[in-house]
Structure formats: C-alpha cells, structure tokens
Scaffold this motif. Sequence first.
Motif, PDB file in Angstrom:
ATOM      1  N   VAL A 115     -31.189  35.804 -16.057  1.00  0.00           N
ATOM      2  CA  VAL A 115     -29.797  35.882 -16.149  1.00  0.00           C
ATOM      3  C   VAL A 115     -29.990  35.973 -18.186  1.00  0.00           C
ATOM      4  CG1 VAL A 115     -29.070  34.061 -17.840  1.00  0.00           C
ATOM      5  CG2 VAL A 115     -29.342  32.803 -15.955  1.00  0.00           C
ATOM      6  N   LYS A 116     -30.806  36.221 -18.439  1.00  0.00           N
ATOM      7  CA  LYS A 116     -31.302  36.599 -19.589  1.00  0.00           C
ATOM      8  C   LYS A 116     -31.064  38.869 -19.417  1.00  0.00           C
ATOM      9  CE  LYS A 116     -35.301  38.419 -22.977  1.00  0.00           C
ATOM     10  NZ  LYS A 116     -36.685  37.999 -23.318  1.00  0.00           N
ATOM     11  N   ILE A 117     -32.028  38.954 -18.237  1.00  0.00           N
ATOM     12  CA  ILE A 117     -31.872  40.513 -18.016  1.00  0.00           C
ATOM     13  C   ILE A 117     -29.756  40.509 -17.937  1.00  0.00           C
ATOM     14  CG2 ILE A 117     -31.867  42.230 -16.316  1.00  0.00           C
ATOM     15  CD1 ILE A 117     -33.985  41.662 -17.699  1.00  0.00           C
ATOM     16  N   ALA A 118     -29.396  39.937 -16.853  1.00  0.00           N
ATOM     17  CA  ALA A 118     -28.220  40.067 -16.914  1.00  0.00           C
ATOM     18  C   ALA A 118     -26.527  39.764 -18.240  1.00  0.00           C
ATOM     19  CB  ALA A 118     -27.144  39.138 -16.282  1.00  0.00           C
ATOM     20  N   TYR A 119     -27.489  39.197 -18.956  1.00  0.00           N
ATOM     21  CA  TYR A 119     -26.791  38.821 -20.203  1.00  0.00           C
ATOM     22  C   TYR A 119     -27.116  39.712 -20.708  1.00  0.00           C
ATOM     23  CZ  TYR A 119     -25.947  37.146 -24.675  1.00  0.00           C
ATOM     24  OH  TYR A 119     -25.523  37.526 -26.442  1.00  0.00           O
ATOM     25  N   GLN A 120     -28.514  40.692 -21.296  1.00  0.00           N
ATOM     26  CA  GLN A 120     -28.289  41.840 -22.053  1.00  0.00           C
ATOM     27  C   GLN A 120     -27.782  42.829 -21.385  1.00  0.00           C
ATOM     28  OE1 GLN A 120     -32.529  42.213 -21.764  1.00  0.00           O
ATOM     29  NE2 GLN A 120     -33.061  41.227 -23.382  1.00  0.00           N
ATOM     30  N   ILE A 121     -27.271  43.118 -20.009  1.00  0.00           N
ATOM     31  CA  ILE A 121     -26.303  44.084 -19.923  1.00  0.00           C
ATOM     32  C   ILE A 121     -24.242  44.003 -19.931  1.00  0.00           C
ATOM     33  CG2 ILE A 121     -25.656  45.587 -18.056  1.00  0.00           C
ATOM     34  CD1 ILE A 121     -28.648  45.048 -16.348  1.00  0.00           C
ATOM     35  N   ALA A 122     -24.811  42.508 -20.108  1.00  0.00           N
ATOM     36  CA  ALA A 122     -23.298  42.635 -19.940  1.00  0.00           C
ATOM     37  C   ALA A 122     -22.664  42.128 -22.068  1.00  0.00           C
ATOM     38  CB  ALA A 122     -22.658  41.387 -19.412  1.00  0.00           C
ATOM     39  N   VAL A 123     -23.585  41.302 -22.245  1.00  0.00           N
ATOM     40  CA  VAL A 123     -23.138  41.722 -23.817  1.00  0.00           C
ATOM     41  C   VAL A 123     -22.833  43.002 -24.630  1.00  0.00           C
ATOM     42  CG1 VAL A 123     -25.264  41.615 -24.640  1.00  0.00           C
ATOM     43  CG2 VAL A 123     -23.680  40.035 -26.208  1.00  0.00           C
ATOM     44  N   ASN A 124     -23.166  43.885 -24.167  1.00  0.00           N
ATOM     45  CA  ASN A 124     -23.149  45.011 -24.541  1.00  0.00           C
ATOM     46  C   ASN A 124     -21.399  45.741 -24.742  1.00  0.00           C
ATOM     47  OD1 ASN A 124     -24.382  48.025 -26.053  1.00  0.00           O
ATOM     48  ND2 ASN A 124     -23.771  48.994 -23.602  1.00  0.00           N
ATOM     49  N   PHE A 125     -21.399  45.340 -23.236  1.00  0.00           N
ATOM     50  CA  PHE A 125     -20.271  45.856 -22.995  1.00  0.00           C
ATOM     51  C   PHE A 125     -18.345  44.694 -22.967  1.00  0.00           C
ATOM     52  CE2 PHE A 125     -23.337  48.330 -20.507  1.00  0.00           C
ATOM     53  CZ  PHE A 125     -23.139  49.218 -20.648  1.00  0.00           C
ATOM     54  N   LEU A 126     -19.427  43.690 -23.951  1.00  0.00           N
ATOM     55  CA  LEU A 126     -17.725  43.222 -24.758  1.00  0.00           C
ATOM     56  C   LEU A 126     -17.519  43.250 -26.247  1.00  0.00           C
ATOM     57  CD1 LEU A 126     -16.912  40.210 -23.208  1.00  0.00           C
ATOM     58  CD2 LEU A 126     -19.078  39.431 -24.601  1.00  0.00           C
ATOM     59  N   GLN A 127     -16.479  43.392 -25.832  1.00  0.00           N
ATOM     60  CA  GLN A 127     -15.720  44.079 -26.560  1.00  0.00           C
ATOM     61  C   GLN A 127     -14.220  43.149 -26.755  1.00  0.00           C
ATOM     62  OE1 GLN A 127     -16.446  46.321 -29.194  1.00  0.00           O
ATOM     63  NE2 GLN A 127     -18.592  46.518 -28.150  1.00  0.00           N
ATOM     64  N   PRO A 128     -13.613  43.109 -28.240  1.00  0.00           N
ATOM     65  CA  PRO A 128     -12.271  42.175 -28.401  1.00  0.00           C
ATOM     66  C   PRO A 128     -11.213  43.276 -27.210  1.00  0.00           C
ATOM     67  CG  PRO A 128     -13.416  42.472 -30.691  1.00  0.00           C
ATOM     68  CD  PRO A 128     -14.256  43.216 -29.352  1.00  0.00           C
ATOM     69  N   ASN A 129     -10.377  42.269 -26.490  1.00  0.00           N
ATOM     70  CA  ASN A 129      -9.395  43.142 -26.021  1.00  0.00           C
ATOM     71  C   ASN A 129      -7.905  42.479 -26.549  1.00  0.00           C
ATOM     72  OD1 ASN A 129      -9.887  40.847 -24.573  1.00  0.00           O
ATOM     73  ND2 ASN A 129      -8.811  41.256 -22.712  1.00  0.00           N
ATOM     74  N   VAL A 130      -7.796  41.403 -27.667  1.00  0.00           N
ATOM     75  CA  VAL A 130      -6.874  40.872 -27.859  1.00  0.00           C
ATOM     76  C   VAL A 130      -7.035  41.202 -29.183  1.00  0.00           C
ATOM     77  CG1 VAL A 130      -5.633  39.148 -28.353  1.00  0.00           C
ATOM     78  CG2 VAL A 130      -7.097  39.047 -25.591  1.00  0.00           C
ATOM     79  N   LEU A 131      -6.398  42.353 -29.446  1.00  0.00           N
ATOM     80  CA  LEU A 131      -6.024  43.109 -30.848  1.00  0.00           C
ATOM     81  C   LEU A 131      -5.112  42.720 -31.983  1.00  0.00           C
ATOM     82  CD1 LEU A 131      -6.432  46.251 -29.973  1.00  0.00           C
ATOM     83  CD2 LEU A 131      -8.365  44.801 -29.693  1.00  0.00           C
ATOM     84  N   TYR A 132      -5.744  42.034 -33.415  1.00  0.00           N
ATOM     85  CA  TYR A 132      -4.484  41.878 -34.256  1.00  0.00           C
ATOM     86  C   TYR A 132      -4.131  42.947 -35.025  1.00  0.00           C
ATOM     87  CZ  TYR A 132      -3.553  39.118 -38.602  1.00  0.00           C
ATOM     88  OH  TYR A 132      -3.153  38.952 -39.894  1.00  0.00           O
ATOM     89  N   ASP A 133      -2.679  42.664 -34.755  1.00  0.00           N
ATOM     90  CA  ASP A 133      -1.507  43.496 -35.758  1.00  0.00           C
ATOM     91  C   ASP A 133      -1.484  42.743 -37.381  1.00  0.00           C
ATOM     92  OD1 ASP A 133       0.934  45.324 -36.414  1.00  0.00           O
ATOM     93  OD2 ASP A 133       1.343  45.273 -34.244  1.00  0.00           O
ATOM     94  N   GLN A 134      -2.066  43.113 -38.112  1.00  0.00           N
ATOM     95  CA  GLN A 134      -1.591  42.830 -39.209  1.00  0.00           C
ATOM     96  C   GLN A 134      -0.674  43.104 -40.162  1.00  0.00           C
ATOM     97  OE1 GLN A 134      -4.918  43.565 -41.432  1.00  0.00           O
ATOM     98  NE2 GLN A 134      -4.323  41.922 -43.362  1.00  0.00           N
ATOM     99  N   VAL A 135       0.049  44.451 -39.232  1.00  0.00           N
ATOM    100  CA  VAL A 135       1.334  45.083 -40.172  1.00  0.00           C
ATOM    101  C   VAL A 135       2.715  44.520 -39.967  1.00  0.00           C
ATOM    102  CG1 VAL A 135       2.333  47.302 -40.386  1.00  0.00           C
ATOM    103  CG2 VAL A 135      -0.103  47.191 -40.666  1.00  0.00           C
ATOM    104  N   GLU A 136       2.352  44.208 -38.958  1.00  0.00           N
ATOM    105  CA  GLU A 136       3.384  43.184 -37.509  1.00  0.00           C
ATOM    106  C   GLU A 136       3.410  41.627 -38.600  1.00  0.00           C
ATOM    107  OE1 GLU A 136       6.878  42.384 -35.570  1.00  0.00           O
ATOM    108  OE2 GLU A 136       6.231  44.818 -36.040  1.00  0.00           O
ATOM    109  N   HIS A 137       2.100  41.481 -38.498  1.00  0.00           N
ATOM    110  CA  HIS A 137       2.317  39.847 -38.841  1.00  0.00           C
ATOM    111  C   HIS A 137       2.888  39.570 -40.296  1.00  0.00           C
ATOM    112  CE1 HIS A 137      -0.421  35.853 -39.146  1.00  0.00           C
ATOM    113  NE2 HIS A 137       1.021  35.184 -39.158  1.00  0.00           N
ATOM    114  N   GLN A 138       1.885  40.762 -40.793  1.00  0.00           N
ATOM    115  CA  GLN A 138       2.583  40.677 -42.593  1.00  0.00           C
ATOM    116  C   GLN A 138       4.335  40.900 -42.031  1.00  0.00           C
ATOM    117  OE1 GLN A 138       0.454  39.255 -45.163  1.00  0.00           O
ATOM    118  NE2 GLN A 138       2.558  39.639 -46.568  1.00  0.00           N
TER     119      GLN A 138
END
Length: 771
Positions: free
Chosen positions: A259-282
């Motif tokens: 599990v430790k090896i799998a986590y060390q590999i996977a966490v490196n590629f985990l990035q936000p894919n739901v991006l906040y549109d601050q300009v449109e929100h404001q």
Amino acid sequence: MRLSKSKSFRKYPEVLKSVVSHRKFRLQDYRIQLVGLFILTLLITLMFPRGKSFQFADLKEGRVYVGPEIIAPFTFPVNKSADEYEVDRRRARQSVPPVFVFSDSVAEHQLDAMIKLIGQVDRLLRSPETQVEDLQRLMRDAGVVISSEDVQLVLLGFPETNERFPASINPGIVQRRILEFETIAKAALAVTREIFKAGVLSVDKSQFSAGTDKLSISRSGQDHIEELEEMNYYQSIVDSRNTLLELLRKDTDLQEREVKIAYQIAVNFLQPNVLYDQVEHQRRIEDAVATVPLAKDQILAGERIIDSHQRITRQHIEKLNSFAVAKAERGEVSSFWKRAVPAVGKFLFTLFILSILVIYLYRARRPIVLDLKRLLLIALIILLVSLFTFIVTRFDLSAYLIPVAMAAIIITIFFDADVGLVTAVALSLLTGAMRGNEYSITFISLFASTIVILTVSKVRTRNWVLHSMGATIAAYLLAITVHDFVSYISFSDMAKNWLFGMINGFFAPIFAYGMVIIFEFAFDLTTDMTLLELSDLNQPLLRQLAMRAPGTYHHSIVVGNLAEAATEAIGGNPLLARVGSYYHDIGKMEKPEYFVENQTKGHNPQEKLTPSMSSLILLNHVRKGADMAHSQGLPREIEDFIYEHHGTGLMGYFYQKALEQSDGENISANEFRYPGPRPRKKETAIVMLADAVEATSRTLKDPTPSRIKNVVENLIDERFKSGELDDSPLTLQDLSKISEAFQKILNGIFHSRIDYPAGNGESGEKKEKSV
C-alpha cells in the motif's frame, strides 16, 4: 457723588457725533466679516441632510404624530431600510454558488503519465541487471518520492523476510517482482481513476462562506452543461490524498508495505480536476447584488400614509422616508429653480440662526466684531460643532453626543457668559435644523449648555473641570428624562439616552480644557486660567518687583484690591483687573529710587533733576514696563494695563515746577503728558482710577471716611472732566459704583484703632515708642 459736567457739556456735540459715527453701520467697515459669515453659512448648509431625511427626521418610533394627515399624492415604492437592504445584498452574495469547471483533460493527462511511468518501471524490473539506483533514479525523475529501502523491496519482489540485495538476480525473483508490481500498479491506477472521476477541487472548501453547500459544475465535454451539485460530493486535494490512502487499504488486497508503494506512486499524479472559475463567480455575485430591489412595498396614490395623532411605527417612518425620496426624485427632473429652492431655504435658515449671534455681537460686543482673530475663533468652534453634527447624522449616532456644551464652555472661558449663552442658543438651533428639524435636541443641548455656563463663568481654580463635568452630566440626565417622559419613550430607550448624555457630559469639559489650551496658543488670547497663573505672587517678575521696589509692590497689591472690588461691582472681569494691577508698574524696577513709594525718609533723587528730566524718568517706566512684559511673554491684555494706566494724563507736579522755573519761558503741557493711549476697557480704566486713588490717599494725614470720600470723588471727577475716560465703556452709573467700592476698601485700610492703655498708665502707643 459730585461729578462736574461743565467741561463735558461743551464737548457733547463732538462726543455725540463720535458716538453716532461709531454706532452707524457702514458696509465697507465690515466687508471681511460679512464674507466670512457667508462662507461659514455656506459650509454649514452643505452639511445639512438631503431632502429625504430632512423632512421627517424628527419622527421617532413610539411617539405620537401631531401633524396633519398625510395622503400620498402619487404612487411610490416603499424603500427598504439601510440594514434591510444590506441584509438582502449579503443574502444575494451568499446565494450565488461557486463556479467550477470539471476538466477531463487533467485526469487524462495525469493517468497517461502514470501509465507511462508504470511501463518504464516494468521494463526495468524485467532486466536482471537493474540496480536500486537505476529504479530510484527513474522514480525521482518522474517526481515520485520513494526511499531506497522501498525500491529494494520492489526489486526483490517483496520477500517474506529481510534479504540483502544479491550480486545477481535469478529468474525467479524477476518473475515474482514483475507480478507483485503489476498488482500494485493496477490498484494504484484503479483508485486514482476513481478519485478523478469523483472530482478533486482546486481550492479548499473553507474559502467559501459557511452557508455555501452547492457548487455550480460545468463539464466541458458535454456541451458545457452546467449542473448544481452538493459541495459534499467533492473533495479538496488534501482530502483526496487521505481518501487515496483509505481506498488503497480498504478496497485492495495489498499488504501495508505494498500500500505504501502504491500510495507513493499514485499521490504524485493526483491533481485537481475541478477548477474554480473565480472571475465568473465574482461576475455572477455582482449581477445578483445589482438586481436586489430597493423597494419592498408600494403606496398607491390617494392612500393614507399616517393619520393625525396616530402612534408612529417603524412602517410609518419607512413610508414617510420613501415618500420624501420620491418627492426629491421628482424634483430632480423638474426645473432648476424648483431644485434650488430647498438649498436656498437651508442657506437662509442657517443665515437667520447665525444672525442671532451676529446681531448680539454687533450691538453688545462690538470689539469682538472688529477683532478678526476672535471672530475666527467663534466661527471655527461653530464649524467644528456643525461638522460633528454632520458626522453624527451621517452615521446615525445618538444626537446626545453632539458637543454643544463643550462649545459653550470654550466660548464662555474665552469671552464671557453672555457670549457663551447666545452662542449656545445659535448652536442648539443649528443642531436641531441639521438633524432634520429635530428640535428636541435643541432644548436638551441649550439646557445643558446654560447650566454648564454657570459653572465656568468665573474660573478661579483648576478643578472647574470636575465641577462642570458634574453639572453637565446632571443637566443632560434631567433634560433627557423630562423630554423622554413627555414623549412616552420606553425605559430601555431612556437608559440608552442617559448613557449618551453622560458620555457627552463627561468628555465635554475634558475636550474643552484641551482645546482652550490649543486655541489660547494658536490665537494668542488670554483666559482666566492664564490669569490665575499670573496672579501667583511667586511669579518671577513679581518676586523681582517685591525685592527691588517693595513700595511699588505694596502699592500694586493695594491697587489690585481696589480694582478687583470695583470691577466686581460693575460686572467686569475682576481677575483681569487684579492681575493687570499687579503688573502695571513693573517698569519702576529699573530705577525704583526715583519713585516716592520706594524712597527712604530724606532721600529723593528727583530733587537733583530738572522737571523735564524727572518727567522723562516717569515716562520711561511705562515704556520699560511694556518691554519687560513683552520679553517675559505676558499677554497683550496685561500690556494694555501698562500702557493705559496713566492714559494721556498730565504730570502736574513736575509741570508746575517747570512753570515756576521757566522765568517766563513758554512751557508746553504736552511735554509733561504720558503718551497714552487712554483706557479702552472697563478694567484698564478702573486700574487708572485705582492707581491715582491709592497714591493720593497715602497723602492724607487724617484719613477719615469723609476725607477719603472727597479724595475719591474728586479724582474720579477730574479724570472724567479731563477726557481720560472717553474711550472706555464706563457709564456714570459705573463711576458711582466704582467710587463706593474704592471708599469701602480704603476705609478698611485706614480704619482707626483703639488706644489701649499700657500697664504703667501710659498708652500703648507711648509704650511702644518708648521701647
């Protein structure tokens, strides 16, 4: 009192002409004052509330409306209060969900990179020659943080026991490690893909308000379809990392070290894919706030807004204020003159109120009107109170915080109680007008100011601050109580008003004390507080006078007592008269032996001088005294006593002596006159009279009350007939009171004593002489 008027009658035509000329108002003489009045009026007018709050600002919830019935002449909306409108704006801002874009490309890119790394690792694992450093370098280049011990475990295929890395890898180990890593890679990919599918937010949830529970999600791969979804469905990057580890442990068959090896590999590629549109929100927030309506109700034409003698509610006030706004808006689209009428009315109203003070000053305190410095001080105080009223009205604070009492204290200390009271009347009326015709505050402010003026009309000690503080607080409490009783104010509201009144009463004397010091320095004016300091007989100048000219010092003290009593009798400033008396003869310190009060018996240096030289020495004590006063920083008011205490009087003794020695030569009396000027104030005129009376009374061999009366009346009569009092505001009635005051003091000084018998049959006086 005998006052010969034979000489004065001959002068009456000129005197009357002078008086009429002095009384006649000439515009050119007061141009600066009138311009200043216009500017002050204009500045105050600009601080008046707009029409919407001016007409109905005096209406308070819970009171009874005593005006005529008000019927709406046209249909208009009922506006929300400022608090209600702000609450709705805040709700509008909170109602707009944060805008996010679900990016499929992020997940695809990261998963592709992860698959690529897994393939590279698989190729290394299939080679028996692969070393720990080779695999660790590959991981490091891909951004995966992994220790050498974990790399060794991967290369050995996760053995049951700890083994040293062998020199050569047999085919069995290679096959085992390929299978083990394949299992780890599949688990890591599966869990990472699942997290990406759920969505990882690019910002933390705590960035949004607590009431935000929805997100607006736009999916780029589905024709930009936007959906409103629960915020709880999505996780931030930190939460998703924790979820990654939890899923690897829960949903896979991996052991903890795998599990430790799998986590060390996977966490490196985990990035936000739901991006906040601050300009449109404001932008959406601004649109939502802009659409918040100002109105919450509507009044139809012909509908009754409020009836006469009806209890005022909050709804009535809102409707009336909205009605005023609607009328003002209708006026803005009308002609210029209709728009200008309210402003002109406010200007004239302010001018009328200020005219109360201006007319009083012109008629009763003309010297103040002619003194631009003093006028500027009064105008500045009025402007400060008006500015404070504007701030209190603008920020909807309590009207009981307006410092009218403070202004009354300052004016009274600098001028007198009468000027302070008239100024308080004008300021109280201005305050009521600027509050939107709220004249209840006028009554309360005027009452408190009147009471506090009584406590500072005669400042004689520094604890006047405490006295005026207690009086002001008590006055505010009493006035507020009476007003709130007749207005049916609830006890809780009355308690709040008491608190604000006490705050005003507490700080008014304190701020007044500080501002008096500042204004006294800035405008070079003298107050009773300064006079109190100068009246201390331990002042260096008075100590020098006592040491170098003890006779003059004693003479000045007696003149001070005479002048103080006389000034008190006619309603002047007794403290100023006494202090002026102390310093009026300080110029005699230069040559004290040439003045008779400082001479010892049988020694008079004047006998060796010519009359003209003696007159020069007497003249010089005035000039020298003024120089000393200026160098020591004495106020201008004290310098006036030095210049004016002889006026343009004739040095009769030396003039007669010069005539006797002239041998028929023409001697001009002007050579033996003091340079003046004549006294221009009550106090300086009284000191002139007291100076002459004290000196002459010393020549009386038997100072009986009748002789003292004759001396006093003759001296006053002589000064009156000689014109020395023409420039002073003293009246014949004042002169009578001054004469009586002088006689009372002198009779006390020269009172007779009982001749007590001595023990041996001799009188006490003889026994004393024999000793």
